[in-house]
Design an enzyme around this catalytic site. Structure first.
Site, PDB file in Angstrom:
ATOM      1  CE1 TYR A 694      -4.219  -1.662   0.155  1.00 51.88           C
ATOM      2  CE2 TYR A 694      -2.976  -3.200   1.504  1.00 51.88           C
ATOM      3  CZ  TYR A 694      -4.098  -2.894   0.758  1.00 51.88           C
ATOM      4  OH  TYR A 694      -5.091  -3.828   0.604  1.00 51.88           O
ATOM      5  CG  MET A 695       2.671   2.507   3.237  1.00 54.38           C
ATOM      6  SD  MET A 695       3.507   2.688   4.837  1.00 54.38           S
ATOM      7  CE  MET A 695       4.995   1.756   4.657  1.00 54.38           C
TER       8      MET A 695
END
Length: 743
Positions: A694-695
């Site tokens: 996600y990051m």
């Protein structure tokens, strides 16, 4: 050659030249002898004459033993001999896919060749009988295999050790076990089943495996490497790629996460007939590795990335064999995903939020629900959710599938103008989502008061509905995604989680960098701040994990070590006080000799190794494993003893030595407190999930470069390989729409 030229020659070379002139007729072997003989003669001088000056040079003295030792030290170290898989890894890293030409539009590859799937070996019966009502029971091989799966579960583990999960696990296992047994089998009641004989057998087998010799380890490693070299690589468009999961999942009991309703069910063995392969049409088909079987289907579809697919029996889902995380396929997919999420920054997200604000007060119920769901997905990072058959699948919930029973208004019964809602439901992988959201706080209102309106909408949507009814009954995920596409091509609800995770990480890191004392922090302290930011993202995305026994033991051990260090520091301060007073130095505790303990542990380890090497029977192997465990414990006890008196000296120390050690102990205590706090804070939070999926990795890489933090402190080697495309970003790189356009 002239004397002028001779003058410029190094003395050592000139001497060799002189000796060669005197002994022209000597052979190479004679020259070697001559050098040896020359050492025995008295030192002589050599006169070098030139046209300008005359000087005497003494011959070099014979090299001493210390000189020869130094010369040995200066010898260049031999390069490490890389194993085949390491050489292959370096070869794959040399391929920069972002600089390579792309395949035709709509295609993932031009050519692809691989060796298919590796299947687990067939089950070999051990003929150890389980008990039913105290009596041994005869089982067929498939029945025995299923019983062995259950016996292999830890009775005190997270599945059988937890009363809630144990009930689900046992119910599902026994239901499938009875299907294998058949209606006429005498086993009817699980409570009368006793799997302990099989469990004892499995524990014995573990002990036997631990007694493996170095030669056997080497043979096993070669066997594993042989499978890796055969199945673990694929040739894609002329370059080598690593295959991620080439080993077919073995049969067993389904574990699941959280309180998954299907945990304990029996996973069936997959055979080649269930498998579809995908490879280039002009490449040879991989031979089926199981005699008497054949692949179910062969495809030549360059529009998909998978190499093989099959359907598993638990959730009836399609599983894939794909390239590894560090492959070009995954790299392209990741870069496109983060680029799309970065495209939300700036004007796009502002347009979406403006439309959302307007829709929250819409007269049409469908529009109002749509706007409220968009706000929840945007601000709370909930997954979109969808319809499920809760009898057949886990009752996991997302935004669109929230039911009235999942929300509690004013959970603390504060009354008045309280605008808190507690959300409690099972999210992805049956992980519990339980958070109380204060929709009246500044965080969710800022200057637009949207949070308060969302609260009012929730109340409105729940009014008059039963607990089992859906809150957002007028919309579905397709309508949401269709709504998003008007703002950005390809935008879906899933992109918001990536956007929120990346934006939150960047904002949290920027906050820490603005603290006045930031530059004075060490790299380790900066990593702690990075992990704190990472934790905020994990909490936002509800990335949880179950606490294992190993984690609990590790935390307890660290806590005990910290207490020991603090006690030792007190002792050091007392020692310093005694030394400063000049009286009672005989009362200073001294370090006891550890030699005997170390020698005993070393001897025990050597003896256990010898027992392993000579063990022939299973009994001897078990005895060798037990001796090895005892020897390792002896070594651990030895290390503990060394740690408990590491602050002491063998003789009375000086004031300077004590002060120096107190300073060292202060640093150790600070470091261990930091480490303990980090592990305790993150014991129930999965930092890795958001970091992997996600990051945006470029945020982390740029942060490391700006703050002189080694990238390996943030990304392990597996992630450095997965995100190799992100490693070249500049220190000032930022997650925004402009950067998204640059890729």
């Amino acid at each position: 050659m002239s004397s002028d030229e001779d003058e410029n020659i190094p003395i050592s070379q000139l001497k060799k030249k002189t000796s060669i002139k005197k002994k022209k007729k000597r052979s190479l072997e004679d020259d070697d002898d001559y050098v040896v003989q020359k050492k025995k003669k008295k030192k002589t001088t050599t006169t070098i004459t030139s046209s300008n000056k005359k000087r005497k040079i003494k011959p070099d003295p014979a090299p001493s033993s210390s000189c020869s030792a130094k010369s040995k030290q200066k010898e260049p170290k031999q390069l490490k001999k890389l194993e085949k898989n390491e050489r292959l890894q370096f070869a794959m890293q040399a391929f920069l896919w972002w600089d390579a030409p792309s395949p035709p539009e709509g295609c993932q590859w031009r050519t692809m060749e691989h060796a298919g799937v590796s299947f687990p070996p067939a089950y070999e019966p051990h003929n150890v009988k389980m008990l039913y009502n105290g009596e041994p029971v005869d089982l067929t091989p498939p029945q025995e295999e299923a019983a062995t799966f259950f016996a292999g579960m830890d009775p005190d583990g997270m599945h059988l050790g937890n009363p809630k999960t144990a009930k689900i696990f046992i119910k599902n296992f026994f239901a499938d076990f009875k299907v294998l047994l058949g209606r006429k089998h005498l086993i009817k009641d699980f409570k009368k089943c006793d799997f302990s004989p099989i469990r004892r057998y499995l524990n014995e087998q573990k002990m036997i495996k631990k007694a493996i010799t170095d030669d056997e380890k080497k043979a096993r490693k070669e066997e594993n490497n042989s499978a890796l070299y055969k199945y673990g690589y694929a040739l894609v468009d002329g370059h080598l790629e690593r295959v991620g999961n080439f080993n077919m999942e073995p049969p067993g009991t389904f574990r699941g996460r959280g309180e998954h309703p299907k945990m304990g069910k029996l996973k069936s063995r997959v055979i080649p007939e269930q498998v579809q392969l995908n490879f280039a049409e002009d490449c040879p088909a991989p031979p089926c590795p199981m005699p008497g079987h054949a692949w179910g289907e062969v495809r030549h579809d360059p529009q998909v990335q998978w190499l093989a697919q099959w359907k598993e029996n638990i959730n009836n889902q399609v599983k894939y064999m794909q390239l590894a995380a560090q492959s070009s396929f995954k790299g392209k997919s990741d870069r496109a995903k983060y680029g799309k999420a970065a495209g939300l920054c700036g004007k796009t997200i502002l347009k979406i939020r403006a439309a959302t604000k307007k829709g929250l007060k819409a007269k049409k119920a469908e529009d109002r629900q749509l706007a409220t769901a968009v706000w929840v997905i945007d601000r709370l990072s909930l997954r979109v959710g969808g319809e499920k058959d809760t009898d057949e699948e886990a009752d996991t919930v997302g935004c669109c599938s929230l039911r009235v029973e999942h929300v509690t208004f004013d959970p603390n019964e504060e009354g008045g103008d309280c605008k808190e809602i507690q959300l409690e439901f099972l999210g992805k992988d049956s992980m519990l989502y339980k958070q109380t959201i204060d929709f009246g706080s500044d965080l969710y209102n800022e200057s637009d008061n949207m949070g308060k309106q969302v609260y009012d909408n929730f109340k409105r949507f729940c009014k008059g509905k039963r607990d089992s009814e859906e809150i957002f009954d007028k919309i579905n995920p397709s309508m949401l995604n269709q709504h998003f596409k008007q703002f950005m091509s390809g935008l879906t609800a899933k992109v918001f989680r990536t956007y929120n995770a990346s934006k939150t990480l960047q904002d949290e890191l920027r906050k820490t960098e603005q603290v006045p004392t930031w530059r004075s922090l060490t790299a380790a302290e900066k990593v702690v701040e990075y992990n704190n930011a990472n934790r905020e993202v994990a909490i936002l995305c509800n990335h949880q994990r179950s606490i294992s026994k190993a984690q609990e033991t590790q935390l307890e051990t660290l806590g005990n070590k910290l207490d020991t260090l603090k006690r030792q520091k007190k002792v050091l301060k007392k020692i310093l006080k005694i030394i400063n007073s000049g009286k009672g130095t005989d009362k200073i505790p001294l370090k006891k000799s550890e030699k005997a303990m170390i020698e005993a542990a070393t001897e025990a380890i050597a003896k256990a190794k010898q027992m392993k090497e000579s063990a022939k029977t299973n009994a001897e192997k078990i005895a060798a494993s037990e001796a090895d465990e005892a020897a390792k414990q002896q070594r651990r006890d030895c290390n503990d003893a060394k740690f408990t008196q590491a602050h002491l000296w063998e003789k009375v120390p000086t004031q300077e030595q004590v002060i120096k050690k107190i300073t060292s102990w202060n640093a150790k205590i600070t470091k261990m407190e930091m480490n303990l706090k980090h592990k305790d804070d993150n014991k129930e939070v999965s930092l890795g999930t958001s970091k992997i999926n996600y990051m945006d990795p470029r945020i982390s890489v740029a942060w490391c470069k700006r703050n002189d933090v080694p990238i390996e402190k943030i990304f392990p080697i597996s992630l450095r390989g997965k995100f190799n495309w992100a490693m070249a970003v500049e220190p000032d790189w930022e997650f925004n729409a402009d950067k998204a356009k640059e890729q």
